[in-house]
Design an enzyme around this catalytic site. Structure first.
Site, PDB file in Angstrom:
ATOM      1  N   SER A 207      38.606  -1.695 -56.172  1.00 21.77           N
ATOM      2  CA  SER A 207      38.633  -1.506 -57.622  1.00 21.77           C
ATOM      3  C   SER A 207      39.341  -2.682 -58.276  1.00 21.77           C
ATOM      4  CB  SER A 207      39.366  -0.202 -57.973  1.00 21.77           C
ATOM      5  OG  SER A 207      39.643  -0.151 -59.356  1.00 21.77           O
ATOM      6  N   LYS A 208      38.707  -3.264 -59.287  1.00 19.91           N
ATOM      7  CA  LYS A 208      39.332  -4.377 -60.004  1.00 19.91           C
ATOM      8  C   LYS A 208      40.594  -3.940 -60.724  1.00 19.91           C
ATOM      9  CE  LYS A 208      35.114  -7.072 -60.725  1.00 19.91           C
ATOM     10  NZ  LYS A 208      34.211  -7.689 -61.720  1.00 19.91           N
ATOM     11  N   ARG A 209      40.641  -2.679 -61.129  1.00 19.51           N
ATOM     12  CA  ARG A 209      41.810  -2.199 -61.858  1.00 19.51           C
ATOM     13  C   ARG A 209      42.991  -1.933 -60.932  1.00 19.51           C
ATOM     14  NH1 ARG A 209      39.527   2.859 -64.996  1.00 19.51           N
ATOM     15  NH2 ARG A 209      38.511   3.081 -62.976  1.00 19.51           N
ATOM     16  N   LYS A 210      42.728  -1.503 -59.699  1.00 20.25           N
ATOM     17  CA  LYS A 210      43.799  -1.100 -58.795  1.00 20.25           C
ATOM     18  C   LYS A 210      44.145  -2.171 -57.763  1.00 20.25           C
ATOM     19  CE  LYS A 210      42.567   3.811 -59.139  1.00 20.25           C
ATOM     20  NZ  LYS A 210      42.171   5.017 -58.375  1.00 20.25           N
TER      21      LYS A 210
ATOM     22  N   ALA B 255      40.790  -8.130 -56.089  1.00 21.51           N
ATOM     23  CA  ALA B 255      39.402  -8.102 -56.558  1.00 21.51           C
ATOM     24  C   ALA B 255      39.167  -9.156 -57.637  1.00 21.51           C
ATOM     25  CB  ALA B 255      39.066  -6.719 -57.105  1.00 21.51           C
TER      26      ALA B 255
END
Length: 463
Positions: free
Chosen positions: A230-233, A237
């Site tokens: 995940s790019k957010r987590k 990424a």
């Protein structure tokens, strides 16, 4: 995806095209385009055509091509393959909620607007005065297509996808079909999350009387626990993160190759040129590879050790300039770092570690702080050791590594009868403030006679 796009383009003598697909204005980030340019160039993946380099099919930003898409939308409407939809966002949200609550076997748009005039639709609830345009998915829509990597692939049946939004911007689905056709794209390489959208694209090609390109869907990367990245987590990424951490671009490029492609030779280390020469879609792994940073750390270390010390020093300075730690490097500091680089090269994992390993060289004598764990390991005879070391060093005529080592060994090992570990420990703490440091004798030479003696005397005064 860019890595494999670029490799295949070079392998076949084609062109690698960078197109900015920015039609989703709600998600548009002003600085993202510059980050794409900077990151790809840093990775050594320049493009043959693109927004900043031009090309025969400019412009390469979709937001600058809006007039290009309109005739294709009108063609689809006139041929009966698309229609206007006046449903409001609230009505669509309610529809989705009802379908989820009832666990309807068929979900998606219910074609309330299909076949209706504006006035007919306006008489019904949930009307929006500014329509979108939806493509009409036929009952016999083909749901299989041939993938360059995966062979025959099946995808779920799509609903009537929006192809032109209320703001006049096309959606990704229409824009890429039109642009790929007009720009002569032969191969589309993208992530496997787009497999479900490919039937829509194939249909649009058919509706418009165009020949589709070949599709290659790359596997998605996974975390070590096999979950999707995940790019957010997960900061890893984001490609810029690797530059910030001090990974070498050639090491990261090699690592990305290995994630979805077997080693091209006997060694896992391979240049991009070797990768290009051996490129074959049949060898691409279709199972989501695990993104293991430990493997990258190892590979990065291998690349660091393969550089000359001067080249490594240049990379470190460039990294410090990029991060802002040395925005305008002092020539004297650069020279000192260059001379210190051979001392840390074997122990360096990423460029960001370099300055910390030689920080004592760039710290004034008065500002040097002895770490608590270093002070705690000083033995009862440390004062005697430091006195002997000071006497040995201040009497040297030549202050070079060989003379420093000979003098300290004669004084501490032979003279005091100490084992090297106990003989040189207090000296290391006095010189660097740490228990662990680059090679001691070389460090003393780099620090110089005056600073070395001042630091040893300062530590001695505290004992």
């Amino acid at each position: 995806m860019s890595l494999f796009n670029k490799a295949y383009a070079e392998h076949t003598g084609g062109a690698f095209v960078l197109r900015i697909e920015d039609t989703d204005r709600a998600r548009y980030v002003a600085d993202s385009e510059r980050q794409i340019f900077d990151t790809l160039r840093w990775l050594g993946l320049p493009w043959d055509e693109g927004p900043d380099v031009g090309g025969p099919y400019a412009p390469y930003r979709q937001s600058e091509r809006l007039d290009t898409y309109r005739p294709f939308v009108e063609q689809l409407i006139e041929s009966g393959h698309a229609y206007h939809c006046w449903c409001s966002p609230e009505r669509l949200a309610q529809l989705r909620a009802e379908q989820q609550a009832s666990k309807a076997p068929v979900t998606g748009y219910d074609r309330l607007c299909y076949g209706k005039t504006r006035d007919e639709r306006a008489a019904l609830p949930g009307f929006s005065p500014t329509p979108v345009v939806r493509m009409l998915i036929p009952d016999d829509a083909p749901l299989q297509f041939t993938d360059v990597i995966r062979g025959e692939v099946s995808a779920p049946r799509p609903d009537d996808q929006v192809i032109l939004k209320a703001d006049g911007f096309p959606t990704y689905h229409l824009a890429v079909v039109v642009d790929d056709h007009l720009m002569g794209i032969t191969h589309v390489v993208r992530g496997e999350e787009w497999i479900s959208s490919t039937p829509k694209h194939v249909l649009l090609y058919r509706f418009l009387g165009l020949t589709p390109p070949a599709f290659a869907h790359m596997p998605l990367l996974r975390n070590t626990d096999k979950s999707k990245i995940s790019k957010r987590k997960n900061p890893a990424a984001r490609l810029l993160w690797f530059r910030e951490q001090g990974y070498l671009p050639e090491a990261l490029r090699n690592f990305l190759q290995l994630l979805a492609y077997p080693p091209v030779g006997e060694s896992e280390k391979a240049t991009f040129e070797e990768f290009v020469a051996a490129f074959d879609w049949a060898k691409v792994n279709t199972v989501g590879p695990v993104f293991d940073l430990k493997k990258l750390d190892w590979l990065n270390g291998e690349y660091i050790r393969s550089l000359s010390s001067d080249e490594l020093a240049e990379r470190i300075v460039e990294h410090l300039r990029f991060t802002g730690e040395w925005a305008e490097p002092d020539p004297a500091k650069v020279d000192l770092l260059r001379r210190a680089t051979p001392l840390i090269q074997e122990r360096l994992g990423v460029l960001s570690e370099a300055l910390g390993k030689v920080a004592f060289l760039f710290t004034t004598d008065a500002d040097l702080v002895v770490a608590d764990d270093a002070r705690a390991q000083l033995g009862e005879n440390s004062a005697e050791v430091l006195d002997a070391a000071i006497e040995a060093l201040q009497g040297l005529d030549a202050f070079d590594t060989a003379s420093i080592e000979a003098a300290l060994r004669a004084s501490l090992v032979d003279g005091l009868g100490l084992k090297p570990r106990f003989a040189f420990g207090p000296v290391r703490v006095g010189i660097t403030g740490s228990r662990v440091s680059p090679p001691l004798f070389e460090s003393i030479e780099l620090l110089g006679r005056d600073s070395s003696l001042a630091r040893l005397r300062a530590l001695r005064a505290t004992l």
